[in-house]
Write a protein that holds these residues in place. Structure first.
Motif, PDB file in Angstrom:
ATOM      1  N   LEU A  65     -13.546   0.257  -0.727  1.00 38.49           N
ATOM      2  CA  LEU A  65     -12.321   0.370  -1.500  1.00 38.49           C
ATOM      3  C   LEU A  65     -11.104  -0.191  -0.768  1.00 38.49           C
ATOM      4  N   PRO A  66     -10.934   0.072   0.526  1.00 40.61           N
ATOM      5  CA  PRO A  66      -9.759  -0.477   1.223  1.00 40.61           C
ATOM      6  C   PRO A  66      -9.711  -1.994   1.320  1.00 40.61           C
ATOM      7  N   VAL A  67     -10.851  -2.664   1.458  1.00 42.29           N
ATOM      8  CA  VAL A  67     -10.820  -4.127   1.620  1.00 42.29           C
ATOM      9  C   VAL A  67     -10.100  -4.808   0.449  1.00 42.29           C
ATOM     10  N   PRO A  68     -10.595  -4.681  -0.793  1.00 45.38           N
ATOM     11  CA  PRO A  68      -9.910  -5.378  -1.896  1.00 45.38           C
ATOM     12  C   PRO A  68      -8.554  -4.762  -2.225  1.00 45.38           C
ATOM     13  N   SER A  69      -8.378  -3.469  -1.949  1.00 46.28           N
ATOM     14  CA  SER A  69      -7.076  -2.850  -2.228  1.00 46.28           C
ATOM     15  C   SER A  69      -5.994  -3.465  -1.349  1.00 46.28           C
ATOM     16  N   ARG A  70      -6.292  -3.628  -0.071  1.00 44.36           N
ATOM     17  CA  ARG A  70      -5.306  -4.244   0.830  1.00 44.36           C
ATOM     18  C   ARG A  70      -5.042  -5.691   0.459  1.00 44.36           C
ATOM     19  N   VAL A  71      -6.083  -6.392   0.075  1.00 42.29           N
ATOM     20  CA  VAL A  71      -5.914  -7.809  -0.286  1.00 42.29           C
ATOM     21  C   VAL A  71      -5.063  -7.955  -1.542  1.00 42.29           C
ATOM     22  N   ILE A  72      -5.373  -7.195  -2.595  1.00 40.79           N
ATOM     23  CA  ILE A  72      -4.628  -7.362  -3.850  1.00 40.79           C
ATOM     24  C   ILE A  72      -3.198  -6.846  -3.699  1.00 40.79           C
ATOM     25  N   CYS A  73      -2.987  -5.829  -2.871  1.00 31.73           N
ATOM     26  CA  CYS A  73      -1.621  -5.357  -2.621  1.00 31.73           C
ATOM     27  C   CYS A  73      -0.789  -6.446  -1.958  1.00 31.73           C
ATOM     28  N   GLU A  74      -1.365  -7.116  -0.987  1.00 28.24           N
ATOM     29  CA  GLU A  74      -0.652  -8.206  -0.307  1.00 28.24           C
ATOM     30  C   GLU A  74      -0.347  -9.333  -1.275  1.00 28.24           C
ATOM     31  N   LEU A  75      -1.301  -9.660  -2.124  1.00 29.37           N
ATOM     32  CA  LEU A  75      -1.125 -10.763  -3.069  1.00 29.37           C
ATOM     33  C   LEU A  75      -0.058 -10.440  -4.115  1.00 29.37           C
TER      34      LEU A  75
END
Length: 411
Positions: free
Chosen positions: A154-164
């Motif tokens: 869950l943290p991997v894509p959450s951090r990526v999409i938050c940054e984007l």
């Protein structure tokens, strides 16, 4: 007076129409439901509200319909086959461009396309690699067993999409909890309404703030280039942000966890992926796992705008249509021995991301995230294994997206 024989015949005919969605077989969590696989290529199914829709299971028929302008994604159409009462309520509150037809669909989609272009996404690969490595470092320092979903998937894509998008990751618990409500088939309309407005209020405030202080992110771009010019409202931008935020972390998170579980259950495939440092094989493994698992498992929902003759069946204008991509991706005429997981297979023709003008906008980002994860996790933790028996893993049978709620692992 109604004839009793007529009543009996009508009841019998009604009983012959199977309920959809169908149940997966115990012990076969990665395969589509047996009853679904046994359906005729085009048949009728009964939905949660008693209505019926056409079920289309084959690969060629699905691609043809997904590319057919006579098929609509418009959820305001009375014949649209909603997934649930909660999903219907959500579409009443706000429609995103994925539930619109052209030209409106294309106009809104173009506003958010650029950050998801393949070349642009490739520039994010080093940052994604850093996130993956950092999370693995943290996980390795944790007491075992570890829940792979909470600590990594869950943290991997959450951090990526938050940054984007330009969404503070510090708020991840808030948006993850509300997203869970939105994508659960069993969520009642009231809960969906509350979660929707919480997320929308939050994102509306973010967009408003970015009008005054824009950054280098997608929500800022929407605010400056489209809200400030009067092309769309802050509400419209917030609705698009909600779609991208929810879809951007839920789908990939489930593919990371479920893909890992599938590989752990196929140790020969996991060994082949772990022992060969080959980006081409990693990319192939991603495509095969997308095909094999097809986590969007409630069907692509559409409604016919005109009569369509396909597969010897006439779908009438106004009829609901459900296209089950999980059966299309197990079509033996396209993928030989389709129930076998084979990371060396050329699975690039799968339609896990749908097909046609409504195919998934974020698929380049999802592919890069999965490639980085699958190339890193199993090499850095070569003895990774399940910490419980398979029958103790809680699967998301009730979600719009299939996956696992928890995945206890050890090493």
């Amino acid at each position: 007076m109604t004839h009793p024989v007529a009543n009996t015949s009508a009841a019998a005919a009604s009983a012959e129409i199977p309920e959809f969605p169908m149940t997966r077989a115990l012990g076969c969590p990665f395969d589509p439901p047996p009853a679904l696989q046994a359906q005729a290529p085009i048949s009728r199914v009964r939905l949660w509200d008693g209505s019926t829709a056409w079920l289309v299971t084959g690969y060629d028929d699905q691609r043809a319909l997904l590319a057919d302008p006579r098929i609509s994604s418009d959820t305001t159409h009375p014949g649209y086959p909603h997934v649930s009462a909660g999903a219907r309520e959500r579409r009443k509150l706000a429609r995103t461009f994925i539930f619109m037809d052209n030209p409106e669909h294309a106009r809104l989609r173009r506003m958010v396309t650029a950050p998801f272009a393949i070349k642009r996404v490739e520039t994010l690969r080093p940052a994604i690699q850093q996130i993956v490595d950092e999370l693995i470092d943290v996980m390795l320092a944790m007491p075992k067993p570890v829940d792979l979903v909470e600590s990594f998937a869950l943290p991997v894509p959450s951090r990526v999409i938050c940054e984007l998008l330009g969404v503070p990751y510090a708020d991840h618990c808030f948006f993850q909890e509300n997203s869970k409500i939105l994508i659960n088939r069993d969520s009642p309309p009231k809960a969906v309404r509350e979660a929707h407005f919480k997320l929308l209020t939050y994102l509306d405030a973010l967009v408003t703030g970015k009008l005054a202080n824009p950054g280098d992110d997608l929500l800022s771009r929407l605010a400056v280039e489209h809200v400030a010019t009067g092309e769309i409202s802050t509400h419209d931008a917030a609705v698009m942000g909600q779609l991208l935020l929810t879809a951007g972390h839920e789908t990939t998170a489930n593919m990371i966890a479920l893909g890992t579980l599938a590989l752990l259950q196929h140790p020969d495939q996991l060994a082949a992926l772990r022992e060969v440092d080959d980006p081409t094989l990693t990319a192939s493994a991603v495509e095969e796992l997308l095909r094999y698992l097809t986590i969007v498992h409630s069907g692509r929902r559409r409604v016919a705008r005109a009569d369509i003759d396909i597969g010897g069946v006439v779908i009438r204008a106004g009829d609901g249509v459900i296209l089950t991509n999980e059966t299309a991706n197990r079509d033996a005429s396209v993928f030989p021995d389709p129930d076998r997981l084979d990371i060396h297979r050329d699975a690039r023709k799968h339609i896990a991301f749908a097909f046609g003008m409504h195919q998934c906008l974020g698929q380049p980002l999802a592919r890069v995230e999965l490639q980085v994860v699958y190339a890193t996790l199993y090499r850095r933790i070569p003895t990774l294994r399940l910490a419980v028996d398979l029958d103790q893993v809680p699967f998301k049978h009730d979600g719009l997206v299939y996956g696992v709620y928890k995945l206890p692992v050890t090493w």
